[in-house]
Write a protein that holds these residues in place. Structure first.
Motif, PDB file in Angstrom:
ATOM      1  N   LEU A  44      42.727  47.452  45.989  1.00  0.00           N
ATOM      2  CA  LEU A  44      44.105  47.706  45.578  1.00  0.00           C
ATOM      3  C   LEU A  44      44.725  48.676  46.567  1.00  0.00           C
ATOM      4  N   ARG A  53      40.311  40.243  40.929  1.00  0.00           N
ATOM      5  CA  ARG A  53      41.219  40.650  41.997  1.00  0.00           C
ATOM      6  C   ARG A  53      41.040  39.812  43.256  1.00  0.00           C
ATOM      7  N   GLU A  56      43.607  46.884  37.046  1.00  0.00           N
ATOM      8  CA  GLU A  56      44.197  48.083  37.653  1.00  0.00           C
ATOM      9  C   GLU A  56      44.081  49.269  36.699  1.00  0.00           C
TER      10      GLU A  56
END
Length: 344
Positions: free
Chosen positions: A155, A196, A135
């Motif tokens: 995200l 992710r 992130e």
């Protein structure tokens, strides 16, 4: 039958004149209409779809393949990444844009990549492979204020453009396939390596199992490393403890599945007779093992093409449009690694 301007107009609910203005980047239509027309044209695979930015601008798109730890971005996944690039390249060819590809390994400091981006004003925009990016990494790229679309990561809460596979939909397809074949005791082989999509698939497993009403047994959630050899070793250590075994395992990707199948076979388990295994990615090796692996085929070229189209839409507007977060579905490939328990 080839798609025509009228086909696009009918689908988008606008006139043929509006379609012509939109796809040729001419004035006379709103940004929202232009965006809707281009999206429909892409969906219908309209071949003459040409430049989405001003024709007097030299469009140079740079694809950045960034490996941060190498557990996922490595030689075993080159085929996967190459398919993204093929999709991007196909769209670049149609649009008349130039495509550059740069690769960075884990030894390259992120600040060096950022510096190069800031010192390259000739680049129209960037498609960044986000597989191994954290992130914090993504926020660092976003802070450059460049035209960027992230590929192979997602995200919700970052104001940026993402194009990724629909992990939840794909995991649902796998779990329901297990159920249709009579399995209810379904375990998960996951990996805590920072990727992710691994996290999203693990989350989807819990969500789908709960939504369907199947029991989640934490003893059947196994954590392994994400390389073939490490997954094999980790899973072999797990099996040495003579643990409780489900009738089926969902492995977070093909490489992990293949390492675990090898461990199972060496410990005397037959796949799928004793235990079924299904995975995710549909790498070429998935048909080269025995049994051939049931898996999810990711729409890799479509993801690449969609990311390119979104990037050009961003580059073609004076004000950046709202962030787009696009998920593209995959296909369940049924092979030999899942036993049908409903058949005698």
């Amino acid at each position: 039958m080839k798609t025509t301007i009228k086909d696009i107009a009918d689908r988008a609910g606008v006139s043929t004149a509006a379609v012509s203005l939109a796809i040729n980047n001419k004035p006379g239509v709103s940004d929202d209409t232009r965006e809707r027309v281009i999206e429909v044209a892409r969906e219908l695979r309209y071949e003459p779809l040409t430049k989405l930015v001003s024709p007097d601008v030299d469009v140079v798109i740079r694809f950045l393949k960034i490996s941060r730890h190498g557990h996922t971005i490595n030689k075993n996944h080159n085929y996967f990444i190459d398919a993204y690039v093929e999709g991007i390249s196909a769209s670049a060819s149609v649009s008349g844009a130039a495509l550059e590809v740069e690769a960075y390994n884990g030894d390259e400091p992120l600040e060096n990549i950022i510096t190069k981006i800031n010192e390259s004003p000739q680049i129209t925009g960037y498609l960044i492979l986000g597989t191994e990016l954290s992130e914090e990494d993504i926020r660092t790229f976003v802070a450059t204020k460049k035209n960027i679309v992230f590929v192979d990561t997602f995200l919700d809460y970052i104001s940026a453009d993402f194009v990724d596979m629909n992990n939840t939909d794909a995991v649902y397809k796998l779990i329901t396939h297990f159920i249709n074949f009579g399995h209810s005791k379904i375990g998960l082989i996951k990996s805590s390596v920072h990727t992710r999509n691994f996290q999203l698939r693990e989350k989807a497993y819990y969500q789908v199992m709960e939504d369907i009403g199947l029991e989640i047994n934490e003893n059947l959630i196994i954590d392994v490393d994400s390389t073939f050899e490490s997954a094999y070793n980790d899973f072999k250590n797990y099996l040495a403890e003579k643990p409780e075994i489900p009738t089926a395992f969902f492995a977070i990707n093909d490489i992990i599945a293949m390492g675990c199948i090898r461990a199972l076979q060496e410990e005397g388990y037959k796949v799928p007779e004793d235990i079924s295994v299904a995975a995710f990615d549909n790498l070429p090796m998935s048909v080269m093992i025995s049994p051939q692996l049931t898996t999810i085929d990711v729409s890799k070229r479509e993801i690449g093409q969609t990311a390119f189209d979104i990037l050009l839409l961003k580059a073609g507007r004076e004000e950046s449009p709202p962030p787009r977060k696009t998920l593209i579905g995959g296909k369940l490939i049924i092979r030999e690694s899942v036993k049908n328990l409903t058949q005698p």
